[in-house]
Write a protein that holds these residues in place. Sequence first.
Motif, short mmCIF file in Angstrom:
data_model
loop_
_atom_site.label_atom_id
_atom_site.label_comp_id
_atom_site.label_asym_id
_atom_site.label_seq_id
_atom_site.Cartn_x
_atom_site.Cartn_y
_atom_site.Cartn_z
N ILE A 1 0.86 -1.23 0.01
CA ILE A 1 0.12 0.09 -0.01
C ILE A 1 1.00 1.30 0.05
O ILE A 1 1.88 1.61 0.88
CB ILE A 1 -0.99 0.08 1.22
N ASP A 2 0.57 2.04 -1.03
CA ASP A 2 1.43 3.26 -0.93
C ASP A 2 0.81 4.40 -0.44
O ASP A 2 1.71 5.36 0.42
CB ASP A 2 1.43 3.97 -2.49
N CYS A 3 -0.69 4.44 -0.20
CA CYS A 3 -1.17 5.54 0.67
C CYS A 3 -2.59 5.31 1.21
O CYS A 3 -3.29 4.48 0.58
CB CYS A 3 -1.69 6.77 -0.76
N VAL A 4 -2.84 5.68 2.20
CA VAL A 4 -4.03 5.37 3.07
C VAL A 4 -4.81 6.76 3.31
O VAL A 4 -4.15 7.60 3.80
CB VAL A 4 -4.02 4.56 4.34
N ILE A 5 -5.81 6.80 2.61
CA ILE A 5 -6.64 8.08 2.87
C ILE A 5 -8.03 7.61 3.95
O ILE A 5 -8.85 6.84 3.53
CB ILE A 5 -7.44 8.61 1.68
N ALA A 6 -7.74 8.05 5.23
CA ALA A 6 -8.81 7.88 6.26
C ALA A 6 -9.63 8.93 6.11
O ALA A 6 -9.71 10.25 6.78
CB ALA A 6 -8.03 8.01 7.53
N ASN A 7 -10.77 8.79 5.55
CA ASN A 7 -12.03 9.43 5.20
C ASN A 7 -13.19 9.33 5.59
O ASN A 7 -14.14 10.12 5.96
CB ASN A 7 -12.03 9.52 3.57
N ALA A 8 -13.18 8.07 6.25
CA ALA A 8 -14.76 7.86 6.76
C ALA A 8 -15.06 8.94 7.80
O ALA A 8 -14.22 8.91 8.73
CB ALA A 8 -14.65 6.20 7.38
N GLY A 9 -16.09 9.05 7.87
CA GLY A 9 -16.77 10.04 9.08
C GLY A 9 -18.19 10.22 9.06
O GLY A 9 -18.83 10.04 8.12
N VAL A 10 -18.52 10.53 10.53
CA VAL A 10 -20.03 10.97 10.83
C VAL A 10 -19.87 11.94 11.88
O VAL A 10 -19.13 12.40 12.29
CB VAL A 10 -20.73 9.63 11.43
N GLY A 11 -21.02 12.71 11.47
CA GLY A 11 -21.39 13.98 12.32
C GLY A 11 -23.00 13.83 12.94
O GLY A 11 -23.64 13.18 12.28
N GLN A 12 -22.93 14.12 14.34
CA GLN A 12 -24.17 14.10 14.86
C GLN A 12 -24.07 15.09 15.97
O GLN A 12 -23.39 15.29 16.58
CB GLN A 12 -24.40 12.75 15.36
N GLN A 13 -25.23 16.13 15.91
CA GLN A 13 -25.46 17.19 16.87
C GLN A 13 -25.63 16.48 18.12
O GLN A 13 -26.42 15.46 18.22
CB GLN A 13 -26.19 18.07 16.41
N LEU A 14 -25.22 17.15 19.35
CA LEU A 14 -25.57 16.77 20.76
C LEU A 14 -26.60 17.65 21.13
O LEU A 14 -26.70 18.70 20.86
CB LEU A 14 -24.10 16.98 21.46
N ASP A 15 -27.37 16.83 22.02
CA ASP A 15 -28.94 17.72 22.70
C ASP A 15 -28.37 17.80 24.06
O ASP A 15 -28.30 17.21 24.92
CB ASP A 15 -29.89 16.68 22.30
N LYS A 16 -28.30 19.11 24.57
CA LYS A 16 -28.05 19.36 25.93
C LYS A 16 -29.21 19.01 27.04
O LYS A 16 -28.82 18.64 28.06
CB LYS A 16 -27.71 20.91 26.41
N HIS A 17 -30.22 18.50 26.34
CA HIS A 17 -31.37 18.10 27.17
C HIS A 17 -31.35 16.80 27.40
O HIS A 17 -32.11 16.11 28.06
CB HIS A 17 -32.95 18.69 26.58
N ASP A 18 -30.76 16.14 26.24
CA ASP A 18 -30.75 14.66 26.19
C ASP A 18 -29.59 13.95 25.70
O ASP A 18 -29.40 13.33 24.79
CB ASP A 18 -31.94 14.35 25.07
N TYR A 19 -28.70 13.99 26.56
CA TYR A 19 -27.16 13.45 26.53
C TYR A 19 -27.11 12.19 26.39
O TYR A 19 -27.88 11.38 27.47
CB TYR A 19 -26.48 14.02 27.72
N ALA A 20 -26.56 11.45 25.20
CA ALA A 20 -26.34 10.15 25.24
C ALA A 20 -24.95 9.96 25.03
O ALA A 20 -24.58 10.36 23.91
CB ALA A 20 -27.18 9.62 23.92
N PRO A 21 -24.28 9.34 25.99
CA PRO A 21 -22.79 9.10 25.76
C PRO A 21 -22.60 8.06 24.45
O PRO A 21 -21.49 8.51 24.05
CB PRO A 21 -22.39 8.35 27.15
N GLU A 22 -23.48 7.34 24.00
CA GLU A 22 -23.10 6.44 22.95
C GLU A 22 -23.04 7.28 21.87
O GLU A 22 -22.18 6.83 20.66
CB GLU A 22 -24.43 5.49 22.71
#
Length: 267
Positions: free
Chosen positions: A83-104
């Motif tokens: 392998i010459d090059c690894v592009i670590a691109n996988a990603g997710v985004g999710q907003q956090l809710d201050k009234h409903d905190y979920a550590p998961e």
Amino acid sequence: MKFPHEVVVITGASSGIGAEMAVQLGRLGCKLALLARREDKLNEVAAKVEAAGGKALVLPCDVSDAAAVAQAMGKAVQAFGPIDCVIANAGVGQQLDKHDYAPETVERIFRINMLGMTNAFYAALPGMLERSRGHLVAVASLASYQGMPRDGGYAASKAAMRTHCEGLRIELRGSGVDVTCICPGFIRTPITDKNNFDMPFLLEVKPATRRMLRAIAKRRRVFNFPRRLWWLIKIGQRTPRWLYDWIIAGQESRVNAGRTQKRSTDI
Ligand SMILES: NC(=O)c1ccc[n+]([C@@H]2O[C@H](COP(=O)([O-])OP(=O)(O)OC[C@H]3O[C@@H](n4cnc5c(N)ncnc54)[C@H](OP(=O)(O)O)[C@@H]3O)[C@@H](O)[C@H]2O)c1
């Protein structure tokens, strides 16, 4: 554009930036190992890569699973060679809710974004060090430079990626293995399609990907773009905290007002 690598692993290759990178690198004749969870989407991307003149190997896996990523890398080496090059691109985004905190939620974001990157990097690194040749690339974000309301999990995971890349880059100095950290602003992909706020200087995925690949080809250490948003962030960093908070809080209340309005028309 001349791309210096032949065998490239891309994580998060089933959609958005990763899928577009695969097709553009296919056109340049690269051999691509495509990782993500959705096999059907990876097969569609692989067909486009082959049609463009490249070679593609579909390796469905969850990047947060270190053993699965290592196994996928092994299959890539078997099929294409080192392998010459690894592009670590996988990603997710999710907003956090201050009234409903979920550590998961925070755990999931970190497992995919940060651990997903280290799982991919460290699976390929021994082979690269042995050959004194290789390139590790992370797709972090301009969000890594500043805190925004509700975005703490995502921004912190991207900051962790960026700082990790910085340390690793110095650690690998002189080893023949380069590290590039790409920090994009807003790009139109499925991850941003769900945003309900203004996205300044939003870029289309094709030209944005071209710019990222050029930065990789030049082995840039860090690539922050688009420049106009990067300058705004730099100005924000130098702004007194009371003023910065006031500006961002104003923006936030406009977003919240929009949300309330949307909810009331939805009903
Ligand atoms: N678009 C933007 O404005 C923007 C800005 C800055 C940074 N970024 C970063 O760019 C990267 C690509 O995002 P995108 O905009 O192209 O969004 P996208 O279209 O939603 O792509 C995300 C990719 O990550 C993969 N993925 C998610 N969880 C995974 C897991 N557990 N294991 C393996 N793959 C996983 C998805 O594939 P599966 O669902 O098939 O697994 C998909 O291929 C992300 O890291 C994102 O944070 C995007």
